[in-house]
Design a protein around this motif. Structure first.
Motif, short mmCIF file in Angstrom:
data_model
loop_
_atom_site.label_atom_id
_atom_site.label_comp_id
_atom_site.label_asym_id
_atom_site.label_seq_id
_atom_site.Cartn_x
_atom_site.Cartn_y
_atom_site.Cartn_z
N ASP A 182 -9.20 -4.31 -3.59
CA ASP A 182 -9.98 -3.87 -4.75
C ASP A 182 -11.07 -5.66 -4.99
O ASP A 182 -11.83 -5.29 -5.17
CB ASP A 182 -9.83 -3.62 -5.45
N LYS A 185 -12.73 -6.60 -1.49
CA LYS A 185 -14.33 -6.06 -1.47
C LYS A 185 -15.01 -6.42 -2.77
O LYS A 185 -16.74 -5.93 -2.01
CB LYS A 185 -13.76 -4.16 -1.52
N ARG A 186 -15.03 -7.18 -3.54
CA ARG A 186 -16.11 -7.22 -4.39
C ARG A 186 -16.82 -8.61 -4.15
O ARG A 186 -17.31 -8.82 -5.08
CB ARG A 186 -15.56 -7.26 -6.15
#
Length: 274
Positions: A182, A185-186
């Motif tokens: 996560d 992905k940012r």
């Protein structure tokens, strides 16, 4: 005597988890967990970070963001533990290959920066950036004014991950509300390398438990080994190395199916860093 004591503890644990007896034993074990003050203890299985955090007793700190937690582990500023050596080996390879900006996620007060410097000749243009909770980073910055004569250690916000050369997470991923995938992905620009160490992974089950570290009780992420590597590879990384720490375990009372028998480490490289 030590071996006999270990056998007695194992027998007691097996008895308390028998059907019927476990119902009676659970409140007692939970009480002992809350009163725990030395080392690590675990309790409960939860579906999410939020569920685990909601079950932390109100009388106890719910994370590392305390002055007491900031003062932990400073004896490790000049020592290397056996579990550190794989990360030390791979970080040295990466620095020798020209990587210069290291983001140390959950790096506490810069423990690895100081300890690894005994074994790695840091180049003059190295930037070692630590991200941790505010209380820990404040302590780290104060300590750096005394110990970091080279002025290569910085304490930064999470935005520093974007485009770094090496993202290192050494015993940190289990405490985060977000997963490593996560976080990646940012990013607009992915880190060129990932160096992960001391991460609890179950062969197939992902869950959360609670860890009592004596000065706080924290949600504790247990990932799935079957999912961890494919999730990172799907982002464009290739696995360079994988190792296990079989001496590290997570034993969760009443939940042997969720307990962890070893911790893991990995080195990944971005397949197309351009």
């Amino acid at each position: 005597m030590a071996g006999q004591g270990s056998r007695i503890r194992r027998i007691v644990k097996e008895i308390r988890e028998l059907p019927g007896i476990s119902v009676l034993a659970r409140p007692w074990v939970r009480g002992r967990f809350r009163a725990h003050r030395r080392g690590n203890a675990y309790f409960g299985v939860y579906a999410s970070y939020a569920d685990a955090r909601a079950d932390i007793p109100a009388s106890l700190p719910a994370d590392y963001d305390t002055d007491a937690a900031a003062g932990l582990y400073e004896d490790r500023l000049t020592t290397i533990e056996t579990s550190d050596y794989p990360a030390l080996f791979w970080l040295r390879q990466l620095i020798d290959a020209g990587e210069r900006r290291i983001v140390d996620l959950g790096g506490h007060v810069g423990l690895s920066y100081y300890a690894f410097n005994r074994f790695i000749a840091y180049p003059a243009d190295l930037r070692w950036q630590v991200h941790d909770v505010p209380a820990v980073m404040r302590r780290g910055a104060a300590l750096a004014t005394e110990r970091d004569s080279a002025r290569q250690l910085e304490f930064v916000d999470l935005a520093a991950v974007d485009g770094c050369d090496v993202l290192m997470a050494k015993g940190a991923l289990q405490y985060l509300e977000y997963s490593l995938s996560d976080l990646l992905k940012r990013q607009q620009v992915l880190p060129r390398h990932l160096l992960v160490n001391l991460t609890p992974l179950h062969p197939t089950r992902a869950s959360f438990t609670l860890q009592n570290i004596g000065v706080a009780v924290c949600p504790y992420r247990i990932g799935s080994l079957a999912e961890f590597v494919p999730e990172i590879e799907a982002l464009g990384y290739r696995l360079i190395a994988h190792w296990e720490h079989s001496e590290r375990r997570v034993e969760i009372p009443f939940h042997p199916e969720h307990s962890v028998q070893s911790y893991h480490g990995f080195c990944f490289a971005l397949a197309d860093p351009s």
